[in-house]
Design a protein around this motif. Structure first.
Motif, short mmCIF file in Angstrom:
data_model
loop_
_atom_site.label_atom_id
_atom_site.label_comp_id
_atom_site.label_asym_id
_atom_site.label_seq_id
_atom_site.Cartn_x
_atom_site.Cartn_y
_atom_site.Cartn_z
N PHE A 3 47.05 49.98 24.89
CA PHE A 3 47.93 48.78 25.77
C PHE A 3 47.45 48.24 25.83
O PHE A 3 48.26 47.10 25.72
CB PHE A 3 47.79 50.22 27.11
CG PHE A 3 48.37 51.61 27.50
CD1 PHE A 3 49.22 51.29 27.33
CD2 PHE A 3 47.45 52.31 28.04
CE1 PHE A 3 50.49 52.51 27.28
CE2 PHE A 3 48.62 53.75 27.89
CZ PHE A 3 49.99 53.36 27.81
N LEU A 4 45.81 47.63 25.66
CA LEU A 4 45.80 46.21 25.64
C LEU A 4 45.97 45.16 24.77
O LEU A 4 45.85 44.21 24.73
CB LEU A 4 44.08 46.67 25.44
CG LEU A 4 43.85 46.82 26.40
CD1 LEU A 4 42.40 47.16 26.94
CD2 LEU A 4 43.75 46.60 28.43
N TYR B 251 40.46 37.81 28.95
CA TYR B 251 39.66 37.58 30.32
C TYR B 251 40.89 37.62 31.58
O TYR B 251 39.70 37.67 33.03
CB TYR B 251 39.63 36.17 29.65
CG TYR B 251 39.01 35.32 30.63
CD1 TYR B 251 37.52 35.00 31.53
CD2 TYR B 251 39.78 34.17 32.15
CE1 TYR B 251 37.19 34.03 32.85
CE2 TYR B 251 40.12 33.60 32.26
CZ TYR B 251 38.39 33.34 32.75
OH TYR B 251 37.84 32.61 34.31
N GLN B 252 41.81 37.22 31.54
CA GLN B 252 42.59 37.82 32.13
C GLN B 252 43.00 39.08 32.93
O GLN B 252 42.77 39.27 34.16
CB GLN B 252 44.35 37.67 31.72
CG GLN B 252 44.43 35.52 31.21
CD GLN B 252 45.48 35.71 31.17
OE1 GLN B 252 46.60 36.55 30.52
NE2 GLN B 252 45.79 34.24 31.09
N ILE B 253 42.57 39.63 32.52
CA ILE B 253 42.60 40.93 33.12
C ILE B 253 41.09 41.27 33.55
O ILE B 253 41.00 41.86 34.44
CB ILE B 253 42.57 41.98 31.80
CG1 ILE B 253 43.85 42.36 30.85
CG2 ILE B 253 42.53 43.86 31.95
CD1 ILE B 253 43.73 43.70 29.66
N ALA C 20 48.75 43.42 34.95
CA ALA C 20 47.67 44.63 36.23
C ALA C 20 48.38 45.67 36.11
O ALA C 20 47.70 46.92 35.71
CB ALA C 20 47.86 44.53 37.40
N SER C 21 49.85 45.99 35.47
CA SER C 21 50.12 47.42 34.52
C SER C 21 49.60 47.12 33.43
O SER C 21 49.34 48.58 33.41
CB SER C 21 51.70 46.94 34.94
OG SER C 21 52.49 46.81 36.04
N SER C 22 49.57 46.70 32.19
CA SER C 22 48.90 47.04 31.30
C SER C 22 47.45 47.60 31.89
O SER C 22 46.73 48.88 31.31
CB SER C 22 48.52 45.53 30.22
OG SER C 22 50.05 45.74 30.06
N LEU C 23 46.81 47.02 32.86
CA LEU C 23 45.29 47.50 33.26
C LEU C 23 45.29 49.01 33.92
O LEU C 23 44.18 49.79 33.65
CB LEU C 23 44.68 47.01 34.14
CG LEU C 23 43.05 46.98 34.27
CD1 LEU C 23 42.67 47.33 33.07
CD2 LEU C 23 42.55 45.85 35.47
N TYR C 24 46.66 48.89 34.55
CA TYR C 24 46.55 50.08 35.07
C TYR C 24 46.87 52.12 34.20
O TYR C 24 46.17 52.84 34.62
CB TYR C 24 47.58 50.26 35.90
CG TYR C 24 48.91 51.19 36.29
CD1 TYR C 24 48.26 52.28 37.24
CD2 TYR C 24 49.80 51.67 35.76
CE1 TYR C 24 49.23 53.98 37.61
CE2 TYR C 24 50.27 53.48 35.71
CZ TYR C 24 49.93 54.16 36.89
OH TYR C 24 50.61 54.79 36.66
#
Length: 397
Positions: free
Chosen positions: A66-67, A206-208, A340-344
């Motif tokens: 996902f990342l 970094y943004q994540i 935010a959704s990718s990290l979710y």
């Protein structure tokens, strides 16, 4: 004019149907080995803990994927990334059924999981760019329903194929599904032409990390990691639980009980109405409480009927939690909603990685009651966390 409108509606329905099917069949691979843990343990003459890695390796690399594929789809296009993933899955998946070594099954499942991650973050971005706002809720609703339904569909289909044709055939059949889906997407899914500036993976990561500065998001992520952890963990234990004393069910009977989970999944499409009536946070607390209580009751009960009912209600609670958490993270993510959704998704499947391992380890040092109780406790951690989430309710009809 009327004919043109009808043509557009027909095209939108076709694209929505394709996206739903892709969501269902790709995410089903997360769960294909859940009913096969005991099968692998017997076939490879190994422990259930080692066999559980066939599930966990997929989930781990699925989460990592996902990342990567979110930013790559910005650069190379949504449809191109989806096609790449489907083709890779169509080639790799049958290879899993052709090996006689557990280590290779685990390794190939990890690679399969990595390429399966091409779809979810890419499809969400594709939907936002290709559909007008008034149709977006419906399309995302079908995507979400596909993801949720895959949790039972993948288990039931894999279990049924394994019972009648052998575990190797599970991966051959799914490989054929992916190749057929590749052709369908290639021919019928409209190509996206919009491209975005690619700022590099380092900047993306970094943004994540900056998202963890926001308390509401952190609390949502804490709850997120428990969802698939307990869902996959419960189903990892359930088959073994029902196959031994006092139930001694056959594989086919266990398969039917897994299929009952579809009933609980009907709560997912109703999430919007329930949220509008009771509020997001109230539904979050309700879903967590319902599923936690059902896990405890499953461990305590010696009645097959109660276990079936509580398993359906457990799935219902989890199915309600998925869209609620997604809505909250979308709201709290603001301009960084995609990140935010990718990290979710990453955190969700880190939980799925840990689920079968934790369940099998708990079984080896305790019993069914202890295992279900600990899983319940892990899910229930989200209940006090939900009281600290600050949110003003909005309408999601």
């Amino acid at each position: 004019m009327a004919g043109e409108v009808a043509s557009i509606k027909k095209k939108d329905k076709l694209v929505t149907s394709i996206l739903f099917w892709c969501a269902l069949i790709v995410v089903s691979s997360v769960y294909t080995t859940t009913p096969l843990i005991d099968v692998f343990s017997d076939y490879f003459s190994t422990t259930r803990t080692h066999a559980a890695w066939t599930s966990s390796s997929f989930s781990l690399f699925y989460a990592i994927g996902f990342l990567f594929f979110g930013p790559l789809s910005d650069r190379f296009g949504r449809k191109n990334i989806i096609l790449t993933g489907l083709l890779a899955l169509g080639i790799l998946t049958p290879l899993i059924g052709m090996t006689d070594q557990l280590e290779w099954v685990v390794a190939l499942r990890g690679i399969q999981g990595f390429f399966a991650a091409t779809f979810a973050p890419t499809a969400l971005a594709y939907a936002f760019e290709m559909f007008p706002k008034q149709k977006l809720v419906t399309v995302i609703g079908f995507l979400s329903f596909g993801y949720v339904t895959a949790g039972i569909f993948g288990q039931v289909l894999a279990g049924g194929i394994s019972n009648y044709l052998g575990w190797q055939s599970v991966f051959v059949v799914f490989g054929l599904f992916y190749l057929i889906t590749f052709v369908v997407v290639l021919l019928f899914l409209p190509r996206d032409y919009k491209r975005f500036k690619y700022s590099g993976l380092k900047r993306y990561l970094y943004q994540i990390t900056t998202l963890f500065k926001y308390r509401n998001l952190v609390l949502c992520y804490l709850i997120t990691i428990t969802l698939l952890l307990t869902f996959v963990g419960m189903y990892t234990v359930l088959g073994n639980y029902l196959g031994n004393e006092p139930f001694q069910l056959t594989e086919t009977e266990i398969l039917y009980i897994r299929a009952f989970g579809f009933i609980g999944m009907l709560l997912s499409p109703l999430a919007g109405r329930l949220v509008n009536t009771f509020g997001l946070i109230a539904m979050l607390k309700f879903g967590l409480s319902l599923s936690s209580i059902c896990l405890v009751l499953m461990g305590l009960s010696s009645s097959l009927y109660i276990i079936i009912i509580t398993s359906i209600l457990f799935v219902g609670g989890i199915s309600l939690l998925f869209p609620v958490i997604m809505l909250l993270i979308g709201e709290f993510g603001g301009e960084q909603r995609a990140l935010a959704s990718s990290l979710y998704a990453f955190i969700l499947f880190i939980g799925a990685t840990a689920g079968p391992l934790i369940a099998v380890i708990l079984m080896s040092i305790g019993n069914y009651m202890i295992t279900f109780t600990v899983l319940s406790f892990l899910l229930a951690i989200g209940i006090p966390a939900s009281f600290f989430i600050k949110y003003e309710n909005a309408s999601y009809s």
